[in-house]
Design a protein around this motif. Structure first.
Motif, mmCIF file in Angstrom:
data_model
loop_
_atom_site.group_PDB
_atom_site.id
_atom_site.type_symbol
_atom_site.label_atom_id
_atom_site.label_comp_id
_atom_site.label_asym_id
_atom_site.label_seq_id
_atom_site.Cartn_x
_atom_site.Cartn_y
_atom_site.Cartn_z
ATOM 1 N N ALA A 193 -16.173 30.810 4.010
ATOM 2 C CA ALA A 193 -15.073 29.919 2.183
ATOM 3 C C ALA A 193 -15.703 29.362 1.440
ATOM 4 N N CYS A 194 -16.286 28.807 1.438
ATOM 5 C CA CYS A 194 -17.329 28.428 0.846
ATOM 6 C C CYS A 194 -18.811 29.450 -0.613
ATOM 7 N N CYS A 243 -18.802 20.812 0.446
ATOM 8 C CA CYS A 243 -18.416 19.881 1.604
ATOM 9 C C CYS A 243 -19.222 19.067 2.832
ATOM 10 N N CYS A 289 -13.381 20.156 3.276
ATOM 11 C CA CYS A 289 -12.094 18.703 2.558
ATOM 12 C C CYS A 289 -11.363 17.880 3.269
ATOM 13 N N CYS A 335 -11.175 22.161 -4.608
ATOM 14 C CA CYS A 335 -11.107 23.093 -3.257
ATOM 15 C C CYS A 335 -10.461 22.296 -2.094
ATOM 16 N N ARG A 356 -13.886 14.882 3.855
ATOM 17 C CA ARG A 356 -14.753 14.390 1.898
ATOM 18 C C ARG A 356 -14.871 13.468 1.653
ATOM 19 N N LYS A 407 -10.184 24.858 0.605
ATOM 20 C CA LYS A 407 -10.023 26.676 1.543
ATOM 21 C C LYS A 407 -10.709 26.580 2.488
ATOM 22 N N CYS A 408 -11.367 25.069 3.681
ATOM 23 C CA CYS A 408 -11.615 25.005 4.675
ATOM 24 C C CYS A 408 -11.264 23.536 4.792
HETATM 25 FE FE1 SF4 Z 1 -14.335 24.292 -0.205
HETATM 26 FE FE2 SF4 Z 1 -16.506 24.500 0.219
HETATM 27 FE FE3 SF4 Z 1 -15.482 22.321 0.439
HETATM 28 FE FE4 SF4 Z 1 -14.682 24.578 1.722
HETATM 29 S S1 SF4 Z 1 -16.667 23.405 2.106
HETATM 30 S S2 SF4 Z 1 -13.200 22.368 1.268
HETATM 31 S S3 SF4 Z 1 -14.388 26.299 0.575
HETATM 32 S S4 SF4 Z 1 -15.229 23.222 -1.681
#
Ligand code: SF4
Length: 196
Positions: free
Chosen positions: A107-108, A92, A25, A19, A28, A21-22
């Motif tokens: 987002a998550c 993350c 990432c 992912c 991490r 999406k935010c």
């Molecule tokens: Fe994706 Fe959630 Fe990580 Fe954001 S916190 S990048 S939405 S998995």
């Protein structure tokens, strides 16, 4: 576990691991999906987000706060940690251990919702302000909500203090956060026994 459910778990884990999406990432080292029994799970614990140790190992609640959580569950409530599913509202690590923003939580959210749908627990325990306020869509604080049986979409929701807060508030005197948490985990155990 049916093949369909197994496939759904596998797909969900794959999507989280890839992912973007935010913005969380970007820094991490690992996503922290969650862990615990994927079938016949009665209780899910939801924290706010992974810390440094969790980011390194890709597992939830494995640092100091996690060790305290395990102690509270197992010594205070006689609830084996392995019997619970443990996850966070974001998968993350937020930098400097700050709280996830509403945008990051939003987002998550589909991943947490999918986990809860697949697990279909009897009880969701939220740890601290962030997951409690996120799931209940309230601004009420954890101090007034903890230790109460609330409702999240027909599932019992039970807020407790976050173990990181307890690490910063070490007193065990009567009415202290630790003392109240000790009482809360016993209430949790009674409810689990009642539902068995
Ligand atoms: Fe994706 Fe959630 Fe990580 Fe954001 S916190 S990048 S939405 S998995």
């Amino acid at each position: 576990m049916s093949t369909d459910i197994k496939r759904a778990w596998g797909e969900l884990k794959r999507r989280v691991s890839e992912c973007q999406k935010c913005g969380l990432c970007k820094k991490r080292h690992n996503t922290v999906f969650g862990e615990g029994p994927e079938i016949n799970c009665r209780v899910v614990i939801v924290g706010e987000g992974p810390g440094a140790d969790e980011d390194t190992l890709g597992r939830p609640f494995v640092g100091k706060a996690g060790q305290l959580l395990t102690g509270i569950l197992e010594n205070g409530g006689r609830i084996p940690r392995k019997s619970l599913y443990i996850t966070n509202i974001v998968k993350c690590r937020p930098p400097e251990n700050r709280n996830p923003t509403r945008e990051e939580a939003a987002a998550c959210d589909e991943f947490l919702e999918a986990q809860l749908l697949l697990l279909h627990p009897d009880i969701v325990v939220t740890l601290g302000n962030v997951p409690t306020q996120w799931l209940l869509k309230t601004t009420q604080g954890i101090t007034s909500l903890r230790g109460q049986w609330l409702d999240w979409r027909g599932i019992k929701l039970f807020p407790m203090f976050h173990p990181s807060y307890l690490l910063r508030n070490d007193s065990r005197s009567k009415g202290s956060p630790k003392d109240l948490t000790w009482q809360d985990v016993k209430l949790l155990k009674s409810k689990i026994d009642e539902l068995n």
